[in-house]
Design a protein around this motif. Structure first.
Motif, PDB file in Angstrom:
ATOM      1  N   ASN A  81      14.418   2.649  50.728  1.00 63.29           N
ATOM      2  CA  ASN A  81      13.267   1.769  50.546  1.00 63.29           C
ATOM      3  C   ASN A  81      13.711   0.329  50.762  1.00 63.29           C
ATOM      4  O   ASN A  81      14.790  -0.072  50.303  1.00 63.29           O
ATOM      5  CB  ASN A  81      12.679   1.955  49.147  1.00 63.29           C
ATOM      6  N   ILE A  82      12.891  -0.451  51.442  1.00 65.63           N
ATOM      7  CA  ILE A  82      13.267  -1.817  51.796  1.00 65.63           C
ATOM      8  C   ILE A  82      13.515  -2.674  50.562  1.00 65.63           C
ATOM      9  O   ILE A  82      14.435  -3.500  50.533  1.00 65.63           O
ATOM     10  CB  ILE A  82      12.189  -2.440  52.711  1.00 65.63           C
ATOM     11  N   ASP A  83      12.723  -2.506  49.515  1.00 66.20           N
ATOM     12  CA  ASP A  83      12.893  -3.304  48.302  1.00 66.20           C
ATOM     13  C   ASP A  83      14.079  -2.847  47.460  1.00 66.20           C
ATOM     14  O   ASP A  83      14.774  -3.668  46.861  1.00 66.20           O
ATOM     15  CB  ASP A  83      11.631  -3.233  47.437  1.00 66.20           C
ATOM     16  N   GLU A  84      14.308  -1.558  47.389  1.00 66.70           N
ATOM     17  CA  GLU A  84      15.255  -1.020  46.416  1.00 66.70           C
ATOM     18  C   GLU A  84      16.683  -0.878  46.931  1.00 66.70           C
ATOM     19  O   GLU A  84      17.627  -0.858  46.130  1.00 66.70           O
ATOM     20  CB  GLU A  84      14.760   0.338  45.903  1.00 66.70           C
ATOM     21  N   ASN A  85      16.864  -0.762  48.227  1.00 74.04           N
ATOM     22  CA  ASN A  85      18.192  -0.502  48.774  1.00 74.04           C
ATOM     23  C   ASN A  85      18.619  -1.629  49.701  1.00 74.04           C
ATOM     24  O   ASN A  85      17.794  -2.170  50.448  1.00 74.04           O
ATOM     25  CB  ASN A  85      18.209   0.838  49.531  1.00 74.04           C
ATOM     26  N   GLU A  86      19.903  -1.977  49.640  1.00 75.40           N
ATOM     27  CA  GLU A  86      20.397  -3.124  50.388  1.00 75.40           C
ATOM     28  C   GLU A  86      20.753  -2.732  51.816  1.00 75.40           C
ATOM     29  O   GLU A  86      21.427  -1.719  52.048  1.00 75.40           O
ATOM     30  CB  GLU A  86      21.606  -3.721  49.667  1.00 75.40           C
ATOM     31  N   LYS A  87      20.330  -3.556  52.763  1.00 82.49           N
ATOM     32  CA  LYS A  87      20.512  -3.233  54.178  1.00 82.49           C
ATOM     33  C   LYS A  87      21.977  -3.041  54.565  1.00 82.49           C
ATOM     34  O   LYS A  87      22.296  -2.099  55.319  1.00 82.49           O
ATOM     35  CB  LYS A  87      19.865  -4.302  55.053  1.00 82.49           C
ATOM     36  N   PRO A  88      22.927  -3.877  54.110  1.00 80.03           N
ATOM     37  CA  PRO A  88      24.323  -3.632  54.499  1.00 80.03           C
ATOM     38  C   PRO A  88      24.814  -2.239  54.087  1.00 80.03           C
ATOM     39  O   PRO A  88      25.555  -1.594  54.840  1.00 80.03           O
ATOM     40  CB  PRO A  88      25.087  -4.736  53.766  1.00 80.03           C
ATOM     41  N   THR A  89      24.378  -1.779  52.910  1.00 78.41           N
ATOM     42  CA  THR A  89      24.776  -0.441  52.468  1.00 78.41           C
ATOM     43  C   THR A  89      24.149   0.623  53.358  1.00 78.41           C
ATOM     44  O   THR A  89      24.812   1.587  53.770  1.00 78.41           O
ATOM     45  CB  THR A  89      24.362  -0.218  51.010  1.00 78.41           C
ATOM     46  N   VAL A  90      22.862   0.455  53.649  1.00 76.78           N
ATOM     47  CA  VAL A  90      22.173   1.426  54.503  1.00 76.78           C
ATOM     48  C   VAL A  90      22.796   1.444  55.896  1.00 76.78           C
ATOM     49  O   VAL A  90      22.962   2.512  56.509  1.00 76.78           O
ATOM     50  CB  VAL A  90      20.662   1.116  54.567  1.00 76.78           C
ATOM     51  N   ASP A  91      23.187   0.277  56.407  1.00 73.01           N
ATOM     52  CA  ASP A  91      23.824   0.214  57.727  1.00 73.01           C
ATOM     53  C   ASP A  91      25.137   0.992  57.730  1.00 73.01           C
ATOM     54  O   ASP A  91      25.461   1.687  58.722  1.00 73.01           O
ATOM     55  CB  ASP A  91      24.081  -1.238  58.131  1.00 73.01           C
ATOM     56  N   ARG A  92      25.885   0.920  56.655  1.00 74.53           N
ATOM     57  CA  ARG A  92      27.143   1.670  56.581  1.00 74.53           C
ATOM     58  C   ARG A  92      26.875   3.169  56.512  1.00 74.53           C
ATOM     59  O   ARG A  92      27.570   3.971  57.139  1.00 74.53           O
ATOM     60  CB  ARG A  92      27.959   1.217  55.372  1.00 74.53           C
ATOM     61  N   LEU A  93      25.838   3.548  55.779  1.00 74.37           N
ATOM     62  CA  LEU A  93      25.482   4.971  55.693  1.00 74.37           C
ATOM     63  C   LEU A  93      24.999   5.492  57.045  1.00 74.37           C
ATOM     64  O   LEU A  93      25.232   6.651  57.392  1.00 74.37           O
ATOM     65  CB  LEU A  93      24.408   5.166  54.626  1.00 74.37           C
ATOM     66  N   ALA A  94      24.348   4.632  57.809  1.00 77.96           N
ATOM     67  CA  ALA A  94      23.837   5.044  59.118  1.00 77.96           C
ATOM     68  C   ALA A  94      24.956   5.383  60.092  1.00 77.96           C
ATOM     69  O   ALA A  94      24.719   6.031  61.124  1.00 77.96           O
ATOM     70  CB  ALA A  94      22.945   3.941  59.699  1.00 77.96           C
ATOM     71  N   GLU A  95      26.186   4.989  59.766  1.00 79.81           N
ATOM     72  CA  GLU A  95      27.308   5.313  60.637  1.00 79.81           C
ATOM     73  C   GLU A  95      27.628   6.804  60.620  1.00 79.81           C
ATOM     74  O   GLU A  95      28.232   7.315  61.573  1.00 79.81           O
ATOM     75  CB  GLU A  95      28.540   4.504  60.214  1.00 79.81           C
ATOM     76  N   PHE A  96      27.215   7.497  59.531  1.00 82.41           N
ATOM     77  CA  PHE A  96      27.530   8.932  59.476  1.00 82.41           C
ATOM     78  C   PHE A  96      26.361   9.808  59.039  1.00 82.41           C
ATOM     79  O   PHE A  96      26.475  11.033  59.047  1.00 82.41           O
ATOM     80  CB  PHE A  96      28.753   9.186  58.579  1.00 82.41           C
TER      81      PHE A  96
END
Length: 262
Positions: A81-96
């Motif tokens: 969720n855009i409000d609840e989760n931080e984009k840098p963390t999501v970007d790292r998760l998107a790597e795998f």
């Protein structure tokens, strides 16, 4: 057919998805749509439904996510969720994690699109449509119900520092269903503020939310004495959670004018 998330990304239906949810309210929705067996990870704040989520591994909080734990769970989909989760963390998760499904409800009616997105992507469209029918009826009932007088409301989510919500948030949109408005305190979505005469002149009623800060009736009593304005404790889950709890939330809203008028 593909299903489009809050960023415009399209997702194919995958009824065999392995899902990690970083959004407590959506974890509950996924469970209620019959998808608990596909949930392989959730945050420690994903607490509903309690008897179901206790069997789902925890992977940290909504922001302090344990990347290694998620990697070992090998999810195919991550719900954020855009409000609840931080984009840098999501970007790292998107790597795998192959598929990142992004959500961002801003109004009560957005829960219809949310439910259809979750149901469509994860193979529970029929259950999602049944839920949408019930939610649409509850929202229509709220809108048709008699309303009390308009209120200018300061909705408090934190203290030390004191924080509130801006006019473009989901919570403000929930309050708007009652004809209640929140003050404009700048461009930040969750602004800090200080108690002063200028602010209080814009406020008829103060609401203290039970989350994320755990305000209690003791806070209500102390603040009423401090500011000389009516203060009401409200259920933060009912006011701010999307998905399943939003159905209860719109019904909860119907009772707020009576509570505020006591």
């Amino acid at each position: 057919m593909p299903f489009t998330d809050a960023l415009g990304q399209q997702h194919a239906a995958d009824p065999h998805a392995r899902i990690v949810s970083l959004v407590p309210s959506i974890t509950e929705l996924l469970c209620d749509l019959g998808l608990a067996r596909q949930l392989v990870g959730r945050t420690g704040f994903c607490i509903h439904p309690a008897d179901v989520v206790r069997e789902i591994p925890k992977i940290g909080g909504t922001k302090d996510v344990n990347l290694d734990k998620i990697r070992k769970l090998a999810p195919s989909h991550l719900v954020v969720n855009i409000d609840e989760n931080e984009k840098p963390t999501v970007d790292r998760l998107a790597e795998f994690v192959p598929h990142i499904v992004v959500t961002h409800p801003l109004r009560p009616q957005d829960n219809l699109e949310l439910a259809r997105l979750m149901g469509g992507v994860f193979g529970a469209s029929a259950r999602a449509e049944a839920w949408c029918t019930e939610f649409a009826a509850a929202l229509a009932a709220l809108r048709a119900a008699p309303k009390g007088p308009p209120q200018r409301v300061l909705y408090c989510i934190w203290q030390d520092p004191w924080m509130t919500v801006s006019q473009d948030t989901y919570i403000a949109a929930m309050l708007a269903e009652l004809g209640w408005t929140v003050p404009a305190l700048g461009d930040v979505r969750y602004p800090c503020f200080e108690w002063n005469a200028a602010l209080l002149a814009q406020v008829d009623l103060v609401l203290l939310s039970s989350e994320p800060y755990r305000f209690t009736e003791a806070h209500v009593d102390a603040l009423e004495r401090q500011i000389g304005k009516p203060v009401l404790l409200v259920d933060g889950e009912m006011m701010s959670w999307y998905g399943s709890r939003a159905l209860h939330g719109v019904r909860y809203l119907m009772g707020l004018p009576a509570l505020a008028g006591r």
